[in-house]
Motif scaffolding. Sequence first.
Motif, PDB file in Angstrom:
ATOM      1  N   LYS A   1       6.683   0.385  15.053  1.00 29.21           N
ATOM      2  CA  LYS A   1       6.762   1.015  13.611  1.00 29.21           C
ATOM      3  C   LYS A   1       5.371   1.261  13.263  1.00 29.21           C
ATOM      4  CE  LYS A   1       9.219   1.040   9.212  1.00 29.21           C
ATOM      5  NZ  LYS A   1      10.211   0.628   8.577  1.00 29.21           N
ATOM      6  N   ILE A   2       5.260   2.510  12.675  1.00 27.67           N
ATOM      7  CA  ILE A   2       3.866   2.818  12.098  1.00 27.67           C
ATOM      8  C   ILE A   2       4.242   2.808  10.377  1.00 27.67           C
ATOM      9  CG2 ILE A   2       2.037   4.537  11.664  1.00 27.67           C
ATOM     10  CD1 ILE A   2       2.727   5.303  14.699  1.00 27.67           C
ATOM     11  N   LEU A   3       3.520   2.011   9.909  1.00 26.01           N
ATOM     12  CA  LEU A   3       3.431   2.158   8.267  1.00 26.01           C
ATOM     13  C   LEU A   3       2.170   2.603   7.658  1.00 26.01           C
ATOM     14  CD1 LEU A   3       5.138   0.828   6.014  1.00 26.01           C
ATOM     15  CD2 LEU A   3       3.738  -1.188   6.190  1.00 26.01           C
TER      16      LEU A   3
ATOM     17  N   ARG B   1      -2.351   7.013   2.357  1.00 21.17           N
ATOM     18  CA  ARG B   1      -1.737   7.542   3.333  1.00 21.17           C
ATOM     19  C   ARG B   1      -2.568   7.010   4.722  1.00 21.17           C
ATOM     20  NH1 ARG B   1       2.948   7.476   2.318  1.00 21.17           N
ATOM     21  NH2 ARG B   1       3.395   8.711   4.263  1.00 21.17           N
ATOM     22  N   LYS B   2      -3.305   6.096   4.791  1.00 15.98           N
ATOM     23  CA  LYS B   2      -3.987   5.482   5.821  1.00 15.98           C
ATOM     24  C   LYS B   2      -2.844   4.800   6.641  1.00 15.98           C
ATOM     25  CE  LYS B   2      -8.748   5.190   4.288  1.00 15.98           C
ATOM     26  NZ  LYS B   2      -9.850   4.065   3.864  1.00 15.98           N
ATOM     27  N   GLU B   3      -3.094   4.642   8.041  1.00 16.04           N
ATOM     28  CA  GLU B   3      -2.168   3.775   8.722  1.00 16.04           C
ATOM     29  C   GLU B   3      -2.556   2.341   8.199  1.00 16.04           C
ATOM     30  OE1 GLU B   3      -1.688   3.480  13.400  1.00 16.04           O
ATOM     31  OE2 GLU B   3      -1.381   5.431  12.709  1.00 16.04           O
ATOM     32  N   VAL B   4      -1.407   1.560   8.354  1.00 17.73           N
ATOM     33  CA  VAL B   4      -1.777   0.056   8.068  1.00 17.73           C
ATOM     34  C   VAL B   4      -1.025  -0.746   9.175  1.00 17.73           C
ATOM     35  CG1 VAL B   4      -0.939  -1.596   6.408  1.00 17.73           C
ATOM     36  CG2 VAL B   4      -1.245   0.565   5.419  1.00 17.73           C
ATOM     37  N   PRO B   5      -1.802  -1.782   9.670  1.00 18.09           N
ATOM     38  CA  PRO B   5      -1.325  -2.477  10.817  1.00 18.09           C
ATOM     39  C   PRO B   5      -0.145  -3.568  10.127  1.00 18.09           C
ATOM     40  CG  PRO B   5      -3.871  -2.477  10.546  1.00 18.09           C
ATOM     41  CD  PRO B   5      -3.310  -1.954   9.443  1.00 18.09           C
ATOM     42  N   LEU B   6       0.805  -3.819  10.682  1.00 18.36           N
ATOM     43  CA  LEU B   6       1.842  -4.919  10.318  1.00 18.36           C
ATOM     44  C   LEU B   6       1.502  -6.087  10.151  1.00 18.36           C
ATOM     45  CD1 LEU B   6       4.974  -3.119  12.335  1.00 18.36           C
ATOM     46  CD2 LEU B   6       4.384  -2.644  10.092  1.00 18.36           C
ATOM     47  N   ASP B   7       0.493  -6.361  10.597  1.00 20.83           N
ATOM     48  CA  ASP B   7       0.035  -7.728  10.653  1.00 20.83           C
ATOM     49  C   ASP B   7      -1.233  -8.039   9.460  1.00 20.83           C
ATOM     50  OD1 ASP B   7      -2.189  -6.559  11.945  1.00 20.83           O
ATOM     51  OD2 ASP B   7      -2.200  -8.062  13.512  1.00 20.83           O
ATOM     52  N   SER B   8      -1.316  -6.923   8.763  1.00 23.90           N
ATOM     53  CA  SER B   8      -2.343  -6.936   7.651  1.00 23.90           C
ATOM     54  C   SER B   8      -1.838  -7.769   6.829  1.00 23.90           C
ATOM     55  CB  SER B   8      -2.627  -5.412   7.408  1.00 23.90           C
ATOM     56  OG  SER B   8      -3.446  -5.516   6.077  1.00 23.90           O
TER      57      SER B   8
ATOM     58  N   GLU C   1      -2.688  -7.347   3.493  1.00 19.70           N
ATOM     59  CA  GLU C   1      -2.406  -6.221   2.469  1.00 19.70           C
ATOM     60  C   GLU C   1      -0.990  -5.354   2.381  1.00 19.70           C
ATOM     61  OE1 GLU C   1      -4.252  -6.339  -0.126  1.00 19.70           O
ATOM     62  OE2 GLU C   1      -5.668  -7.629   0.779  1.00 19.70           O
ATOM     63  N   VAL C   2      -0.204  -5.576   3.542  1.00 19.00           N
ATOM     64  CA  VAL C   2       0.985  -4.665   3.767  1.00 19.00           C
ATOM     65  C   VAL C   2       1.729  -4.634   2.443  1.00 19.00           C
ATOM     66  CG1 VAL C   2       3.305  -4.640   4.963  1.00 19.00           C
ATOM     67  CG2 VAL C   2       1.182  -4.910   6.344  1.00 19.00           C
ATOM     68  N   PRO C   3       1.944  -3.460   1.804  1.00 21.75           N
ATOM     69  CA  PRO C   3       2.181  -2.443   2.551  1.00 21.75           C
ATOM     70  C   PRO C   3       1.037  -1.435   2.432  1.00 21.75           C
ATOM     71  CG  PRO C   3       3.354  -1.985   0.520  1.00 21.75           C
ATOM     72  CD  PRO C   3       2.985  -3.677   0.627  1.00 21.75           C
ATOM     73  N   PHE C   4      -0.082  -1.919   1.805  1.00 20.71           N
ATOM     74  CA  PHE C   4      -1.099  -1.264   1.386  1.00 20.71           C
ATOM     75  C   PHE C   4      -2.212  -1.379   2.336  1.00 20.71           C
ATOM     76  CE2 PHE C   4       0.917  -2.409  -2.552  1.00 20.71           C
ATOM     77  CZ  PHE C   4       1.130  -1.208  -3.207  1.00 20.71           C
ATOM     78  N   CYS C   5      -3.169  -0.456   2.428  1.00 19.83           N
ATOM     79  CA  CYS C   5      -4.328  -0.496   3.528  1.00 19.83           C
ATOM     80  C   CYS C   5      -5.371  -1.671   2.964  1.00 19.83           C
ATOM     81  CB  CYS C   5      -4.842   0.630   3.923  1.00 19.83           C
ATOM     82  SG  CYS C   5      -5.812   1.455   2.499  1.00 19.83           S
ATOM     83  N   SER C   6      -5.545  -1.902   1.630  1.00 17.21           N
ATOM     84  CA  SER C   6      -6.768  -2.529   0.724  1.00 17.21           C
ATOM     85  C   SER C   6      -6.352  -3.069  -0.524  1.00 17.21           C
ATOM     86  CB  SER C   6      -7.824  -1.563   0.707  1.00 17.21           C
ATOM     87  OG  SER C   6      -7.633  -0.711  -0.221  1.00 17.21           O
ATOM     88  N   GLU C   7      -7.086  -3.954  -0.845  1.00 20.15           N
ATOM     89  CA  GLU C   7      -6.836  -4.465  -2.078  1.00 20.15           C
ATOM     90  C   GLU C   7      -6.936  -3.511  -3.286  1.00 20.15           C
ATOM     91  OE1 GLU C   7      -6.000  -7.116  -5.123  1.00 20.15           O
ATOM     92  OE2 GLU C   7      -6.032  -7.350  -3.300  1.00 20.15           O
ATOM     93  N   ARG C   8      -8.026  -2.572  -3.018  1.00 19.47           N
ATOM     94  CA  ARG C   8      -7.993  -1.267  -3.735  1.00 19.47           C
ATOM     95  C   ARG C   8      -6.829  -0.368  -3.824  1.00 19.47           C
ATOM     96  NH1 ARG C   8      -8.765   3.976  -3.067  1.00 19.47           N
ATOM     97  NH2 ARG C   8      -9.862   5.362  -4.487  1.00 19.47           N
ATOM     98  N   CYS C   9      -5.937  -0.241  -3.014  1.00 21.92           N
ATOM     99  CA  CYS C   9      -4.744   0.533  -2.942  1.00 21.92           C
ATOM    100  C   CYS C   9      -3.981  -0.003  -3.800  1.00 21.92           C
ATOM    101  CB  CYS C   9      -4.515   1.019  -1.706  1.00 21.92           C
ATOM    102  SG  CYS C   9      -5.512   2.337  -1.197  1.00 21.92           S
ATOM    103  N   ARG C  10      -3.937  -1.568  -3.628  1.00 22.19           N
ATOM    104  CA  ARG C  10      -2.946  -2.379  -4.163  1.00 22.19           C
ATOM    105  C   ARG C  10      -3.257  -2.301  -5.866  1.00 22.19           C
ATOM    106  NH1 ARG C  10       0.251  -6.377  -2.524  1.00 22.19           N
ATOM    107  NH2 ARG C  10      -0.714  -6.492  -0.425  1.00 22.19           N
ATOM    108  N   THR C  11      -4.494  -2.557  -6.120  1.00 23.87           N
ATOM    109  CA  THR C  11      -4.700  -2.554  -7.653  1.00 23.87           C
ATOM    110  C   THR C  11      -4.478  -1.011  -8.158  1.00 23.87           C
ATOM    111  OG1 THR C  11      -6.372  -4.100  -6.986  1.00 23.87           O
ATOM    112  CG2 THR C  11      -6.511  -2.821  -9.142  1.00 23.87           C
TER     113      THR C  11
END
Length: 72
Positions: free
Chosen positions: A4-6, A12-19, A21-31
């Motif tokens: 599954k691609i998240l 809208r960057k692709e996020v590895p499921l083992d990251s 920060e899931v479901p975000f790609c970075s702390e910046r997007c989470r903030t």
Amino acid sequence: MAAKILYCPICRKEVPLDSAEVPFCSERCRTIDLGKWASGEYRIASPILDPDLLEEVEQAQVDAERKKDWKN
């Protein structure tokens, strides 16, 4: 079975499921997402189906209006 691609809900960057920060790609997007919740940009809009709760909400609105009228 295909993996599954998240995608990050902010950029809208692709996020590895083992990251971490899931479901975000970075702390910046989470903030950024947290800021949208805090500012009221995001809202959960669902009808209140519990009649007792609905009555409490309506009474609170009436009380707030009375208080506002009383101050004026």
